[in-house]
Scaffold this motif. Structure first.
Motif, short mmCIF file in Angstrom:
data_model
loop_
_atom_site.label_atom_id
_atom_site.label_comp_id
_atom_site.label_asym_id
_atom_site.label_seq_id
_atom_site.Cartn_x
_atom_site.Cartn_y
_atom_site.Cartn_z
N ARG A 1 62.39 -64.15 41.32
CA ARG A 1 62.75 -64.18 39.89
C ARG A 1 61.59 -63.70 39.04
O ARG A 1 61.76 -62.90 38.10
N TRP B 1 68.28 -59.71 42.26
CA TRP B 1 69.00 -58.97 41.23
C TRP B 1 69.64 -59.95 40.26
O TRP B 1 69.73 -61.13 40.52
N ILE B 2 70.06 -59.42 39.13
CA ILE B 2 70.76 -60.22 38.12
C ILE B 2 72.24 -60.13 38.45
O ILE B 2 72.86 -59.08 38.30
N TYR C 1 74.94 -62.34 33.66
CA TYR C 1 74.13 -62.63 32.48
C TYR C 1 75.03 -62.55 31.26
O TYR C 1 75.82 -61.61 31.13
N VAL D 1 71.75 -67.00 33.00
CA VAL D 1 71.54 -65.90 33.96
C VAL D 1 71.64 -66.44 35.38
O VAL D 1 71.16 -67.54 35.66
N TYR E 1 70.81 -65.31 39.27
CA TYR E 1 70.09 -64.37 40.11
C TYR E 1 70.64 -64.43 41.52
O TYR E 1 70.90 -65.51 42.04
N TYR F 1 68.11 -57.02 30.62
CA TYR F 1 69.00 -57.76 31.53
C TYR F 1 70.39 -57.12 31.56
O TYR F 1 71.01 -57.02 32.61
N LYS G 1 71.87 -55.79 35.13
CA LYS G 1 72.80 -56.69 35.83
C LYS G 1 73.84 -55.95 36.64
O LYS G 1 74.08 -54.77 36.45
#
Length: 138
Positions: free
Chosen positions: A34, A79-80, A83, A88, A90, A133, A137
């Motif tokens: 993160r 990775w995202i 969001y 959020v 991850y 973000y 994402k």
């Protein structure tokens, strides 16, 4: 989708008597992932904390596929996953240095004000981070 990568040498202290990585260490490595993705997007989590913002874990899960061993290198992909401007999620995959998948994971977070723990809109307070973000994402 943007995927961040962080390599971690498996240290002896992270293993059990069998030389296998102790399961809780994967959660630490997810945290490193993160921090790395935030850095790769051009930001610094420590700066957010200095500004009075925290991102506590709401939920975390890990699925163990294959053990990592002392002397190997763990490759953490982050990775995202989701969001929405406030929360959020991850996603994670952790591989050994031979490319074998060892762990998959997901962590859910919300940004809060440090003094009150009240949720904070990243979209409003940090529009540059919000845009990064959104672009990164899944």
């Amino acid at each position: 989708m943007f995927v961040s990568t962080r390599e971690i040498e498996v240290r002896y202290a992270e293993t059990d008597q069998m030389g296998v990585v102790y399961h809780a260490n994967y959660l630490v490595w997810m945290e490193l992932g993160r921090t790395q993705i935030i850095k790769d997007l051009g930001f610094n989590y420590a700066d957010l904390e200095k500004d009075g913002i925290l991102s506590p874990v709401l939920d975390i899960q890990a699925s163990y596929k294959k053990p990592l061993l002392y002397g190997q290198t763990a490759i953490v992909k982050t990775w995202i996953d989701e969001y929405d401007g406030l929360r959020v999620n991850y996603g994670y995959e952790i591989f050994n240095d031979e490319g074998d998948l060892a762990v998959t994971g997901l962590s859910k977070h919300v940004c809060v004000k440090k003094d009150s723990f009240r949720p904070l809109s990243i979209r409003k307070k940090y529009p540059d981070l919000h845009n990064a973000y959104e672009k990164a994402k899944k």
